[in-house]
Design a protein around this motif. Structure first.
Motif, PDB file in Angstrom:
ATOM      1  N   SER A  53      66.399 -32.445   6.106  1.00 40.17           N
ATOM      2  CA  SER A  53      66.663 -33.665   6.912  1.00 40.17           C
ATOM      3  C   SER A  53      66.388 -34.941   6.298  1.00 40.17           C
ATOM      4  N   HIS A  54      65.925 -34.866   5.026  1.00 38.61           N
ATOM      5  CA  HIS A  54      65.573 -35.985   4.031  1.00 38.61           C
ATOM      6  C   HIS A  54      66.759 -36.576   3.640  1.00 38.61           C
ATOM      7  N   GLU A  55      66.931 -37.860   3.197  1.00 41.26           N
ATOM      8  CA  GLU A  55      67.957 -38.555   2.763  1.00 41.26           C
ATOM      9  C   GLU A  55      68.303 -37.883   1.621  1.00 41.26           C
ATOM     10  N   GLY A  56      69.671 -37.694   1.221  1.00 45.19           N
ATOM     11  CA  GLY A  56      70.005 -37.157  -0.195  1.00 45.19           C
ATOM     12  C   GLY A  56      69.870 -35.685  -0.152  1.00 45.19           C
ATOM     13  N   GLY A  57      69.124 -35.138   0.843  1.00 42.71           N
ATOM     14  CA  GLY A  57      68.970 -33.356   0.669  1.00 42.71           C
ATOM     15  C   GLY A  57      67.807 -33.061  -0.019  1.00 42.71           C
ATOM     16  N   GLU A  58      66.953 -34.080  -0.545  1.00 45.66           N
ATOM     17  CA  GLU A  58      65.682 -33.775  -1.445  1.00 45.66           C
ATOM     18  C   GLU A  58      64.569 -34.504  -0.940  1.00 45.66           C
TER      19      GLU A  58
END
Length: 118
Positions: A53-58
């Motif tokens: 769920s973190h921005e950018g998927g990382e």
């Protein structure tokens, strides 16, 4: 007079469609079992969801440490387990490590849970 009861034949109908079109092969089960074992821990499952769920998927390990009331070595251990089974990829940038979900490993879990074809 006969005391026998005559029964009317009843046709059985399945109430639900199967979740998958076929059972897992031995190879698929052996590949997926370690993944399922790794995410069976609530901390690891939550770590995966935070990264996803973190921005950018990382997510940076510094962000992951702050999300738990656990020591940094404990979080690092859980991240190591997720990385070793292939659920997370990692990349070191300077002093920080960034984690990203491994889409192939997740599709293997999806194969079990929802019949997702590869």
């Amino acid at each position: 007079m006969s005391n026998s009861l005559e029964l009317t034949p009843v046709q059985t109908v399945a109430c639900c469609s199967p979740l998958t079109s076929e059972p897992l092969s031995i190879e698929q089960a052996e590949r997926i079992a370690p993944l399922v074992k790794a995410i069976a821990d609530p901390v690891r499952l939550r770590l995966l969801s935070i990264v996803a769920s973190h921005e950018g998927g990382e997510a940076c390990v510094c962000d992951l440490n702050d999300a738990f009331d656990l020591s940094q070595p404990t979080i690092s251990h859980h991240l190591k387990v997720l990385h070793e089974v292939g659920l997370l990829d990692r990349e070191k940038r300077g002093v920080w490590v960034y984690y990203r979900l491994n889409a192939t490993a997740l599709s293997d879990v999806g194969l079990l849970l929802g019949g997702v074809a590869r």
